[in-house]
Motif scaffolding. Structure first.
Motif, short mmCIF file in Angstrom:
data_model
loop_
_atom_site.label_atom_id
_atom_site.label_comp_id
_atom_site.label_asym_id
_atom_site.label_seq_id
_atom_site.Cartn_x
_atom_site.Cartn_y
_atom_site.Cartn_z
N GLY A 138 -16.02 -0.90 -1.78
CA GLY A 138 -14.62 -1.30 -1.99
C GLY A 138 -14.42 -2.73 -1.50
N GLY A 139 -15.15 -3.07 -0.46
CA GLY A 139 -15.00 -4.41 0.13
C GLY A 139 -13.85 -4.50 1.11
N THR A 140 -13.16 -3.41 1.32
CA THR A 140 -11.94 -3.50 2.13
C THR A 140 -12.23 -3.72 3.61
OG1 THR A 140 -11.84 -1.10 2.45
CG2 THR A 140 -10.65 -2.00 0.55
N ILE A 168 -14.05 6.95 -4.53
CA ILE A 168 -12.92 6.25 -3.90
C ILE A 168 -12.13 7.26 -3.06
CG2 ILE A 168 -10.77 5.02 -4.45
CD1 ILE A 168 -12.94 3.38 -5.57
N HIS A 207 -7.26 10.57 3.72
CA HIS A 207 -5.88 10.16 3.49
C HIS A 207 -5.31 9.41 4.70
CE1 HIS A 207 -2.17 10.27 1.19
NE2 HIS A 207 -1.53 10.52 2.31
N SER A 261 -4.16 2.22 4.26
CA SER A 261 -2.89 2.39 3.56
C SER A 261 -3.17 2.85 2.12
CB SER A 261 -2.15 1.06 3.55
OG SER A 261 -2.82 0.16 2.72
N PRO A 262 -2.15 3.29 1.41
CA PRO A 262 -2.37 3.84 0.06
C PRO A 262 -3.16 2.91 -0.85
CG PRO A 262 -0.07 4.10 0.69
CD PRO A 262 -0.73 3.34 1.79
N MET A 263 -2.81 1.63 -0.82
CA MET A 263 -3.49 0.71 -1.74
C MET A 263 -4.95 0.57 -1.37
SD MET A 263 -0.92 -0.54 -3.38
CE MET A 263 -0.02 -1.17 -1.96
N ILE A 264 -5.22 0.47 -0.10
CA ILE A 264 -6.61 0.32 0.33
C ILE A 264 -7.41 1.55 -0.05
CG2 ILE A 264 -8.11 0.17 2.38
CD1 ILE A 264 -6.04 -1.75 3.56
N ARG A 265 -6.79 2.70 0.08
CA ARG A 265 -7.51 3.94 -0.27
C ARG A 265 -7.81 4.04 -1.76
NH1 ARG A 265 -3.73 6.03 3.53
NH2 ARG A 265 -2.41 6.95 1.92
N LYS A 266 -7.15 3.23 -2.55
CA LYS A 266 -7.44 3.24 -3.98
C LYS A 266 -8.64 2.34 -4.29
CE LYS A 266 -3.04 4.38 -6.20
NZ LYS A 266 -2.54 5.29 -5.20
N THR A 267 -9.11 1.60 -3.32
CA THR A 267 -10.26 0.72 -3.52
C THR A 267 -11.43 1.13 -2.63
OG1 THR A 267 -8.77 -1.12 -4.02
CG2 THR A 267 -11.01 -1.69 -3.43
N THR A 313 0.52 5.16 9.49
CA THR A 313 -0.31 4.67 8.41
C THR A 313 -0.90 3.33 8.82
OG1 THR A 313 -0.30 4.16 6.04
CG2 THR A 313 1.60 3.48 7.29
N LEU A 314 -1.75 2.78 7.98
CA LEU A 314 -2.26 1.42 8.12
C LEU A 314 -3.27 1.22 9.26
CD1 LEU A 314 -1.53 -1.04 6.37
CD2 LEU A 314 0.05 -1.78 8.11
N GLU A 315 -3.15 2.01 10.31
CA GLU A 315 -3.93 1.67 11.49
C GLU A 315 -5.23 2.45 11.63
OE1 GLU A 315 -1.45 2.14 14.90
OE2 GLU A 315 0.07 0.87 13.99
#
Ligand SMILES: Cc1cc2nc3c(=O)[nH]c(=O)nc-3n(C[C@H](O)[C@H](O)[C@H](O)COP(=O)(O)OP(=O)(O)OC[C@H]3O[C@@H](n4cnc5c(N)ncnc54)[C@H](O)[C@@H]3O)c2cc1C
Ligand code: SF4
Ligand code: FES
Ligand code: FES
Lengths: 313, 931
Positions: free
Chosen positions: A32-34, A76, A98, A102-108, A229-231
């Motif tokens: 993902g590269g995240t 993913i 989950h 965050s939601p967007m990061i989890r999509k990548t 979230t996020l953390e």
């Protein structure tokens, strides 16, 4: 002057390995590269060559092989929910996935990348300028650990949410390296050394993750963080009970590697908590204090035991 | 460099990109679509969200080369055939857009989220799914409430579950909810923010920043850096030695450090180069030799005598680092303490807080035959104008400051900044436009946020529940420079003299310099922490005398049309209505004291100024001037120096002018915040704009109305008092005169052409004549109350804020939707300070300088906010209006803490409330109970 940079998007494992060998001293895979790209922004990741694995379709399947479920490393995180088998048999894995970012990061972000996500520390996950001002620590070629003042050990935190759950279920991974495929227990790749937290060779590729489907696992996953979230986790716990009464406790966020304690349902569970807590080499390198994180180990584990219907003496 | 082919919004591009370049910069800089915003560059804010092959991605952490042959959709593609996408329409309609900087990312995320929502499990479940889905998109303005509502309504209408309501046609202006006039532009990604504005031939600027908190600069060698190809100029401190600061009384800062550095992060040198990369590379080649000297990082260290060490600033009589001592006393506090039957005293400690606006600072400057023009993200074009003229040593008439759309401020863009001086200087030296944008880390280093504070406060009360005395001892940590600090020092104290009757009141504040990034003004300026302390003490007193804390407050409120002990003139006052409203809404009386352990309700009240009555720079200019021009086309052009920073002031001006002239909003055009074209307004700070610029606009509109009346009276031979303005017409009651707006304008402009008028606002003379009497003087004050509901996990100490019921007296809501937006945003921000936000330092180095570790509440962490507007019709506010942008934040933080006390019996004396602290105190309570 400005450093030469290279990027290669591989379509197969073979292609990736060839490129890796061509740049063996100076490359990094990204899925993902995240994780990698944020570390790169901060100057903690400076490989000249990025080999992008995200186009390798053969690693994007979830299949059942006998009594094993095989999860492709490039699955993913967000897509785990589309697979009934995960939701039904391993809900805690889904929960952990989950709880990542965050939601967007989890999509990548991919599950393979999550297992290999770099260890973290308040004094390390900083920009180049910041680390220079602080004085570089052991993990970035300095000679002292800022968190402890020590000169020998880096105790950066292992923080993969999914790995904690997977290890509690005795997951193994299939690795392709040196033209060979091997299957090893997931927990065996974590070294406990905060500077080099994994023992995989640079060019090794994780192909997939295996979990047994017939051990009747029930797991409870928990994560300590300030926001919902996020953390990253300041403490991550997973407790898995199998149908034959075995219990496996795994902690993340409190040591450079996952802390693993095994027992059986009839053991003195408090004793297991003490063992786990003692094993964790927790230091003050998180927004929560060391003391609090240590204290929460016991609260989280007790709650997990209760949720699993295990009786504390 | 590598070639990439992809489609963006349906158009094919073949571009050369750097191999490790991120998609965000390619879209913004190479494709030229700047609707996609960059707020953090580290995957933590969501502003950069775009769709790649129909999947939302964070473009700041997506390598561009990954997108070979991909179809990319950005915000610019959503509106089609001149019509907004339905989701965009909803954002506009619901008021989900304030500064608009987060909006494109929010919309892109919501767009991909909406079709995945499961609508069969009830509304609550759907709302949770929306919150979850948007939880990676930070918004600092809205408190998310209107965003979530917009997405929900869109999803339901899209699935034909609910019908789109028909819009009534509005002819009134004041008191009607409406989107900001520029909302469409923002939701389309078409609004240009400072970093979106491209200048031909511009150079890029990067800074070398100090890595020492306190050190002498012994030598700077730029020779190696200058050799780098593409470097045009390197500036160092001594080229710009003139000091500046927003307050002339503490102009203690230079554009770059001259002889010594005073904090880690202070700018030491600046490079102008062909690209940002080259400039950054050059910074690494600049050699600076520092000689570190003793640093002062803590309030206590700076209060003390420093012995033989060097002071942070040489000025000042004493051998310490105290910047300002502010002290005022009214009545007799000793007597008050004697008269009190019960007293309570507590100490508090607060960490610093950052504004967290989503748009990082950015600016572009150039010089031409007109002198300097700078386009920059500022709340205070006027003060910047003056500071630039001073530092660059040019006459005032050679400086032009333009404020483009602004991605939030909250006080964080209300000073003149070093980077603004530096790019102006570099542009002069190189003869080329020079641009700069700060990284999120640099934004945190620039700071000017809420002061870390230590307070010790004592209050006394009579047995029958009347406050007898309040005494506050305060120390605030100003960081390395002055900023608004002298005002902050006073506000910490003076703003405690209301909303309660107090005869014996005093305070003393020390503001100290420390070797850390400077602190300044932030929403609720100066009084947030001290208000917290006082509201906690009141809660404690109520507890001690066993009276309901709401009742105690109700008993002690000041009335309307009265004076405080420090001679503030109180006119309209909605304290009582506010508190009664939130008590009612939260079912206070039914629930208080009846909730189980771990579950609590808490209350607190607030008080704030509605614009500072005194100017920062002493002069006799009106506080605000507004010009109107009306020409043959019938459109009224409003020009005003006021700064719309997302709070909606441009819209406010239009509403007021439309109301006075009885015309619709489409006949109005607002041109604001360009110091060449617009008359002086002091800027967006101290919650002054609605009151002051609003009054100036009203004055101007009335002057224009007079001109129109005169013309119509003359042309039609009718008495002026028979004429009415409304519905875009000018008419007499008997309709003998009944002119359309166009006909009216024809009469007005005949043989004369365009009519220009001016209006102004000058605050009345207020206050006492003692030294310090000017602090906190305002032509009007606002009041409010909050009840918060929390759940505390008794085993972990974790606090979850479930609900905030708030009410705020804004005089008159000129645009109720905008007021609600301000209130919801304030309570969200307050919840952040209460629960998760802090600036944490390690040896003077900020540890959490990004949006991952500086913890702004996400959609999932933000409580359900219930906003109530209380209207008291201020006698001097425009149409009765006063502020709503800052004051509301005061009550929410102590309300949350008081709720924690009710839930678990723990009094919170440190912010943010930490789970660890709560747990430790619960244990202490347990132990003392057992003994
Ligand atoms: C704001 C933010 C919040 C985050 N929060 C969390 C969190 O809460 N919990 C958490 O665990 N993580 C978190 N992360 C980190 C990261 O997003 C996740 O760990 C993610 O799952 C990493 O997956 P990826 O595919 O993006 O990994 P990448 O960044 O692509 O790779 C990570 C590492 O794995 C290697 N790698 C990847 N795939 C393979 C493979 N198949 N074979 C061999 N090597 C491989 C890469 O070389 C690299 O070393 C967060 C990141 C951000 C930016
Ligand atoms: S634990 Fe110590 S050595 Fe390791 S990253 Fe943190 S500060 Fe550096
Ligand atoms: S700019 Fe990409 S997530 Fe903040
Ligand atoms: S409107 Fe969301 S950040 Fe301003």
């Amino acid at each position: 002057m400005i450093k030469e940079q290279l990027y290669f998007k591989a379509k197969s494992i073979e292609e990736a390995i060839i490129e890796a060998n061509n740049h063996i001293a100076n490359f990094r895979y990204i899925a993902g590269g995240t994780d990698v790209l944020v570390n790169k922004f901060q100057g903690n990741e400076n490989s000249k060559m990025l080999i992008d694995l995200s186009g390798i379709d053969s690693l994007k399947q979830i299949t059942i092989k006998g009594n094993q479920v095989e999860i492709g490393a490039l699955i993913i995180l967000d897509e785990l929910k589309n697979h009934k088998i995960i939701a039904e048999s391993f809900p805690a894995l889904f929960e952990a996935a989950h709880a990542v970012a965050s939601p967007m990061i989890r999509k990548t972000a991919t599950i393979g990348g999550n297992l290999l996500c770099e260890n973290r520390c308040t004094f390390y996950n900083q920009t180049e300028w910041w680390r220079k001002a602080a004085g570089y620590c052991l993990k970035c070629d300095g000679d002292i650990c800022i968190a402890t003042g020590g000169k020998n050990n880096c105790l950066s935190k292992f923080i993969s949410d999914t790995a904690v759950v997977l290890i509690s279920m005795n997951a193994s991974i299939e690795i392709f390296d040196n033209n060979q495929t091997s299957i090893i227990p997931l927990e065996s790749i974590y070294t406990g050394d905060g500077v080099n937290p994994r023992n995989l060779s640079n060019s090794a590729i994780i192909k997939s993750i295996f979990i047994s489907n017939d051990e009747g696992f029930t797991s409870v996953y928990k994560k300590l963080r300030q926001r919902e979230t996020l953390e990253f986790g300041s403490l991550i716990t997973a407790v898995t009970k199998s149908k034959n009464g075995k219990i496996k406790i795994v902690l993340g966020g409190v040591d450079p590697k996952p802390i693993v304690v095994e027992g059986i349902a009839n053991d003195d569970l408090n004793e297991l908590i003490i063992i786990a807590s003692k094993k964790a080499r927790t230091v003050d390198n998180d927004m929560y204090s060391r003391k609090y994180r240590k204290e929460m180990i016991s609260v989280y584990l007790k709650r997990s035991f209760q949720e699993l219907g295990l009786i504390l003496p | 460099m590598k070639q990439i082919n992809f489609k963006v919004n349906g158009k094919h591009y073949g571009l050369l990109v750097n191999s490790h370049e991120m998609l965000s910069t390619v879209i913004r800089e190479k494709v030229g679509l700047t609707g996609t915003k960059i707020g953090c560059e580290q995957g933590s804010c969501g502003a950069c969200t775009v769709l790649v092959n129909n999947k939302p991605v964070l473009s700041c952490i997506t390598p561009a080369l990954r997108c070979e042959n991909a179809e990319i959709i950005t915000i610019e593609a959503l509106a089609k055939d001149g019509k907004l996408h339905k989701l965009q329409e909803k954002f506009v309609e619901k008021g989900a857009i304030q500064c608009g900087f987060c909006t494109p990312g929010m919309v892109m995320t919501a767009l991909s989220l909406a079709p995945t929502l499961n609508k069969d499990e009830g509304l609550e479940s759907m709302m949770h799914q929306i919150k979850d889905g948007l939880s990676g998109n930070l918004c600092r303005c809205t408190g998310y409430k209107k965003v979530i509502e917009a997405v929900a309504e869109y999803a339901l209408e899209d699935a034909n579950i609910i019908e789109k309501p028909k819009k009534p046609i509005e002819t009134k202006s004041v008191g009607v909810s409406r989107p900001y006039i520029e909302a469409e532009k923002k939701v389309k990604g078409a609004a240009d923010y400072a970093d979106d504005i491209v200048m031909k031939n511009a150079l890029h600027c990067k800074f070398l920043r100090s890595i020492y908190p306190h050190a002498k600069i012994e030598k700077i060698d730029t020779s190696e850096a200058l050799k780098l190809e593409g470097v045009h100029y390197i500036a160092i401190g001594k080229e710009l030695p003139i000091t500046f600061g927003v307050l002339p009384i503490s102009a203690d800062e230079t554009a770059m450090a001259v002889d010594k550095v005073r904090y880690i992060g202070e700018i030491v040198a600046a490079v102008a180069a062909d690209s940002e990369e080259i400039a950054a590379e050059a910074c690494k080649l600049i050699y600076v030799h520092y000689k570190p000297i003793k640093e002062f990082l803590k309030i206590d260290d700076s209060l003390n005598d420093i012995g033989t060490n060097e002071k942070i600033h040489a000025a000042g009589k004493f051998n310490n680092n105290i910047h300002k001592k502010a002290e005022l006393r009214f009545g007799d506090q000793q007597q008050g303490l004697k008269d009190a039957d019960i007293t309570t005293k507590m100490s508090f400690e607060f960490l610093g807080i950052n504004h967290g606006f989503t748009e990082p600072h950015a600016a572009t400057a150039f010089w031409d035959e007109n002198g300097l023009t700078i386009t920059t993200a500022t709340q205070v074009p006027h003060y910047l104008h003056r500071a630039l003229a001073k530092v660059l040593e040019v006459p005032l008439n050679r400086v032009r400051v333009i404020k483009p759309y602004l991605g939030g401020g909250f006080g964080g863009k209300s000073d003149p900044f070093p980077h603004e001086m530096i790019v102006s200087h570099l542009a002069r030296k190189t003869g080329r436009p020079v641009r700069v944008r700060l990284s999120r880390e640099e934004v945190f280093l620039t700071n000017h946020g809420r002061h870390p504070s230590k307070l010790s406060v004592e209050m006394g009360i009579s047995k029958d529940g009347f406050f007898k005395v309040l005494d506050a001892d305060i120390a605030i940590d100003g960081g390395a420079y002055g900023s608004f600090g002298i005002v902050t020092s006073y506000y910490n104290g003076v703003l405690l003299q209301a909303p309660y009757k107090l005869d014996n009141f005093g305070f003393r504040t020390y503001r100290v310099y420390t070797n850390k990034p400077q602190c300044g003004a932030m929403r609720g300026h100066g009084a947030v922490n001290s208000r917290y302390a006082v509201e906690s003490l009141i809660d404690d007193l109520a507890n001690k005398i066993n009276v309901d804390p709401c009742e105690l407050r109700l008993k002690n409120f000041l009335d309307s049309n009265t004076q405080t002990v420090g001679q503030y003139r109180i006119t309209s006052n909605g304290s009582r209505e506010s508190l009664l409203k939130v008590m009612d809404q939260s079912k206070w009386n039914e629930r208080i004291g009846k909730l189980e352990t771990g579950h609590g309700l808490g209350v607190a009240c607030g008080f704030f100024i509605s614009g500072s009555a005194l100017p920062i720079i002493w002069n006799e200019l009106p506080q605000s001037v507004v010009h109107l021009k009306l020409d043959f086309d019938g459109r009224v052009l409003i020009t005003s120096g006021s700064s719309d920073i997302g709070q909606g002031s441009d819209t406010m001006l239009a509403i007021i002018v439309a109301e006075v002239l009885g015309i619709s909003m489409d006949k109005i055009f607002v041109l604001a915040a360009d110091t060449l074209l617009t008359p002086v307004d002091f800027g967006s700070y101290s919650s002054r704009v609605t009151f002051m610029a609003g009054n100036a606009a009203k004055d101007a509109a009335e002057n224009l109305k007079k001109e129109i009346l005169d013309a119509v009276v003359k042309a039609k031979g009718i008495n002026s008092d028979e004429l009415n303005f409304g519905n875009n017409r000018v008419f007499s009651n008997d309709k003998t005169v009944d002119l359309s707006w166009d006909e009216t304008i024809e009469i007005l402009t005949a043989k004369r052409g365009a009519v220009c008028v001016s209006g102004k606002y000058i605050s009345p003379k207020l206050g006492g004549d003692f030294k310090g009497a000017g602090a906190g003087l305002s032509p009007s004050y606002t009041f409010g109350a909050c009840v918060a509901e929390v759940k505390v996990d008794t085993e972990t100490g974790h606090v979850k804020v479930l609900n905030v019921w708030g009410a705020h007296d804004c005089g008159k809501a000129l645009n109720p939707m905008a007021v609600e937006g301000q209130l919801e945003g304030s309570w969200h921000m307050g919840a952040g300070q209460a629960i998760s936000e802090q600036m944490k330092y390690y040896k003077g180095l900020l540890l959490n300088n990004n949006f991952l570790e500086y913890k702004i509440p996400t959609t999932l962490d933000t409580p359900d906010i219930h906003a109530n507007i209380i209207e008291t019709m201020d006698p001097e506010g425009p149409f009765g209006a006063k502020e709503s942008g800052e004051g509301a934040i005061h009550p929410v933080i102590p309300a949350i803490a008081n709720a924690v006390f009710k839930a678990v019996g723990v009094r919170i004396t440190q912010l943010p409330i930490s789970a660890e602290d709560v747990l430790a105190k619960m244990k202490e309570n347990q132990i003392s109970k057992e003994n």
